[in-house]
Structures are given as C-alpha cells and as structure tokens.
Design an enzyme around this catalytic site. Structure first.
Site, short mmCIF file in Angstrom:
data_model
loop_
_atom_site.label_atom_id
_atom_site.label_comp_id
_atom_site.label_asym_id
_atom_site.label_seq_id
_atom_site.Cartn_x
_atom_site.Cartn_y
_atom_site.Cartn_z
N ASP A 15 0.83 -1.21 0.00
CA ASP A 15 0.00 0.00 0.00
C ASP A 15 0.86 1.26 0.00
O ASP A 15 0.68 2.16 -0.82
CB ASP A 15 -0.91 0.01 1.23
CG ASP A 15 -1.78 -1.22 1.31
OD1 ASP A 15 -2.02 -1.81 0.25
OD2 ASP A 15 -2.19 -1.58 2.41
N TYR A 202 5.69 -14.28 0.70
CA TYR A 202 5.15 -14.54 2.03
C TYR A 202 5.73 -15.90 2.47
O TYR A 202 6.95 -16.03 2.58
CB TYR A 202 3.62 -14.55 1.99
CG TYR A 202 3.03 -13.24 1.46
CD1 TYR A 202 3.09 -12.08 2.23
CD2 TYR A 202 2.43 -13.17 0.21
CE1 TYR A 202 2.56 -10.89 1.76
CE2 TYR A 202 1.89 -11.99 -0.26
CZ TYR A 202 1.97 -10.85 0.51
OH TYR A 202 1.44 -9.66 0.04
N ARG A 273 5.95 -10.38 -4.65
CA ARG A 273 4.65 -10.45 -3.99
C ARG A 273 4.02 -9.06 -4.01
O ARG A 273 4.72 -8.04 -4.10
CB ARG A 273 4.81 -10.94 -2.55
CG ARG A 273 5.24 -9.86 -1.60
CD ARG A 273 5.35 -10.34 -0.16
NE ARG A 273 5.11 -9.26 0.77
CZ ARG A 273 5.68 -9.17 1.97
NH1 ARG A 273 6.52 -10.11 2.38
NH2 ARG A 273 5.38 -8.17 2.77
N GLU A 275 1.12 -5.91 -5.01
CA GLU A 275 0.72 -5.16 -6.19
C GLU A 275 1.85 -4.33 -6.79
O GLU A 275 2.02 -4.28 -8.00
CB GLU A 275 -0.45 -4.26 -5.81
CG GLU A 275 -0.97 -3.40 -6.92
CD GLU A 275 -2.17 -2.57 -6.49
OE1 GLU A 275 -2.23 -1.40 -6.85
OE2 GLU A 275 -3.03 -3.12 -5.78
N ASP A 276 2.59 -3.65 -5.93
CA ASP A 276 3.65 -2.78 -6.45
C ASP A 276 4.75 -3.59 -7.10
O ASP A 276 5.22 -3.29 -8.20
CB ASP A 276 4.21 -1.93 -5.31
CG ASP A 276 5.34 -1.02 -5.78
OD1 ASP A 276 5.11 -0.24 -6.72
OD2 ASP A 276 6.45 -1.12 -5.23
N SER A 277 5.18 -4.66 -6.43
CA SER A 277 6.35 -5.41 -6.89
C SER A 277 6.08 -6.19 -8.18
O SER A 277 7.00 -6.37 -8.98
CB SER A 277 6.82 -6.37 -5.79
OG SER A 277 7.19 -5.64 -4.65
#
Length: 377
Positions: A15, A202, A273, A275-277
């Site tokens: 986020d 994760y 893992r 959204e950004d990555s």
C-alpha cells in the site's frame, strides 16, 4: 497543482509502496504532494530522506494531523484528493475544506475555489469488473461534503482502465552493466555466470521444493532473499545454511525502491509479492512468479487467473503460479518447477518481453489520472 494522497497501511510493502511511487512520480512531473499516512515507518528504508523532507515537492504528514482542526485550518486546499485502497479521509479534514469553500473563506492564495477532484484509487486487477467500474462516479450523500462526487479509479492492463504506475524513464532498455555490477558488489555477490534469483514472498507452499530443486540443479544458482517474511521463510527451511548443493543463499538488507528495481533487473528470475512489486517485475522484463496477497474469501484465485491470462502465460508457467500460491494439490503441483529448464524458460522470457512491450505501448497510470482530473475539473 497540489495533491493530497491518503494511505492507511495494511501491507506496508504494498500500500505504502504504491502511494510513495505515485507521490514521487507526481513530484518528478512538477506537482506538489502531501502524503498522509498512518504508519510511515517503512519509508525510512523504502525512500530514505522522505520523512526528513528532503524529497522535493513531497511532504509526508501523519494521518492524525488530518483530524487536528487547528492544523488543517492552516493548510491550503488541494486540487486533488486521493483516498487509496478504500481508506476514508478524516472527517474533520473534509468538514473544514467543505465549509471553507462553501463560505468562500479559504484564506490561502492560489487555493482552488471549487472543491477538489476526489479519487478513490483502487487495487490493481486484470479482472473484467475493472473496466466496468473504472471512473464511475460515487455521489457523496451525507456529511459536510454532501453533493460532491468521488470517482472510482482502477489501475489495470487495458485502455479501458487507469493503467499501470510507470515513471517516464521506464523503458525496455537493458540495465547498464556497470549499474548491475555495482549493485551486486555492494551486497557481496559475484557477477559471474551464476543464475541469479531474487525472492520476495510470504510463505509459499512450494518454497521447500524450490530450494531442493535449485540445490540439485546442474546450474549454479544464487538466491537473493529479501528482508522480512521471505527471509524468515527461507531460514525455516535452511536454518543457518547458506549453501546447499548448487544453491548459494544471500540475505539482503532492506532495499529502497530504486535499489529493489535494480535487484529485479539484475536477476534472471524474480519471485515477487504484492501489487507494487509485480508491476516492477514486469518492467524489469525477466521471468517472474507472483505470490498474490491471499484473501480469506478466496478472491485471490480468480484475480491470479485473470492476471495470468493478461500476461498470456503458457500452461507450464500458469501451473507454477498456481502451485506457488498453494492453489494446486501435491499431485497437480508435481513437476511445476521444470519450467526453469531449457526451452520452457526461454519461452517464458519471450512471454514476459511481449507482455512488457504491450504495456509500454499504452499510457501510464499517472498520465491517465492527470487527463481524468483535467476532464473532470
């Protein structure tokens, strides 16, 4: 133009990572940004200097300050409000500016006389609902801003969505060799013929099998493990070992966003893992595996399927993704790691290159967002 971006941290790598990249991109293009966040601690390593105010045109503010009427009263009204990922703006913040603008009492020169464009920036998905929902208005029906309108803004992979975060300098040009060598040397990694793999995840179901597979492979592999849950997950498998068979392991320190991008572009294969990555992995242009954020209601499964279809992954790459995300039983997952070999891997590289090229042909998220704001002023 002044922007307020509000972020409540759920996964501090994702986020906040998205909100910071958006803030930095806006600043790079000449806009002023106030980033309001309830836990900015990750910016210490994600964007060194951000909390100290050394990034031009970006100010990081504590979320609580938005509820401080006296503090808000001394701020000019922004022309755009972004509430990221469903967070709701502090009520005193909304009330002050709604009342001030309605009464014409805004005392700050250069402040807008119309209410801000109010954007609800949503999570990234390749699912069909994104095109249906993108840019839909949401009238405010109660409270001090009654009568105003919010707009849903969905990032996505098609022209009918909000696009993907991409700075103007992102291209398909290869990483300069000197940059790669410098980065690897900085972390004590030999820049030779070893197969380099980054790991940001994760606790994937297939991690133990991956380590066993790489240790037994004919090709020497160097696994570069990021800090946090990936570090702990690998430690749970290997203990204090940093070398097993053909596999060598290096545990990396926390990396800034620019260094993380260099890591992805330096490796031959990336596990990412969030959204950004996953978007940074796409821009890196190397084969990658996405460990999607798991949701209790199972919504991550169709989201992953839609993403794989968008990438046009082969059945072998799709099977690896499903196995990595625990969406196959042991029998179905058997052999999923064979995609790392020979022709399958070369084909995967081709798919990634093609997917990146398709996205580079389209305008990026901020460009589309600026157009959207101008259109709805």
């Amino acid at each position: 133009m002044l922007w307020d971006i509000f972020c409540r941290v759920i996964d501090n790598h994702g986020d906040l990572g998205v909100c910071w990249r958006l803030s930095a991109d806006l600043a790079q293009r000449g806009y002023q940004v106030r980033l309001w966040v309830d836990d900015a601690s990750a910016l210490e390593w994600m964007a060194p200097g951000a909390l100290q105010g050394i990034w031009p045109r970006v100010q990081v503010l504590a979320w609580e300050r938005g509820s401080d009427v006296d503090a808000v009263r001394n701020l000019p009204c922004a022309e755009v409000w972004i509430e990221a990922f469903g967070c709701e703006l502090p009520e005193p913040f909304i009330a002050h500016f709604a009342n001030a603008l309605a009464a014409g009492h805004d005392k700050h020169q250069n402040s807008p006389t119309r209410h801000p464009r109010w954007i609800n920036l949503e999570y990234l998905s390749a699912e069909p609902y994104v095109e249906r929902s993108h840019a839909l208005p949401s009238p405010v029906m109660h409270g001090p801003a009654k009568g105003w309108t919010k707009y849903f803004y969905y990032p996505g992979f098609t022209q009918g969505t909000g696009g993907l975060l991409r700075e103007p300098d992102v291209s398909d040009a290869p990483l300069p060799a000197a940059v790669r060598t410098s980065f690897l040397q900085q972390h004590g990694i030999e820049d030779g013929h070893t197969f380099l793999v980054s790991l940001f995840c994760y606790e994937p179901a297939l991690l133990g099998q991956l380590i066993t597979h790489l240790a037994a492979a004919g090709q020497a592999t160097h696994l570069l493990v990021t800090q946090g849950r990936a570090h702990n997950a690998v430690r749970a498998v290997l203990g204090e070992e940093t070398r097993r068979g053909a596999l060598q392991v290096t545990y990396l320190p926390l990396l800034s966003q620019p260094d993380f991008d260099v890591l992805l572009r330096s490796c031959d294969l990336n596990f990412v893992r969030g959204e950004d990555s996953v978007i940074r992995a796409l821009w890196a242009g190397k084969p990658f595996v996405w460990h999607i954020y798991q949701q209790d209601d199972g919504a991550h499964a169709p989201k992953l399927q839609a993403f794989m279809q968008q990438m046009q992954w082969s059945p072998a790459v799709q099977r690896l993704h499903l196995a990595w995300n625990g969406l196959l039983d042991d029998a179905q997952a058997a052999g999923a790691l064979q995609v790392f070999q020979g022709g399958e891997f070369a084909q995967w590289q081709f798919q990634v290159t093609a997917a990146r090229a398709r996205q580079l042909e389209m305008s990026d998220l901020l460009t589309r967002l600026l157009q959207f704001v101008q259109k709805n002023r």
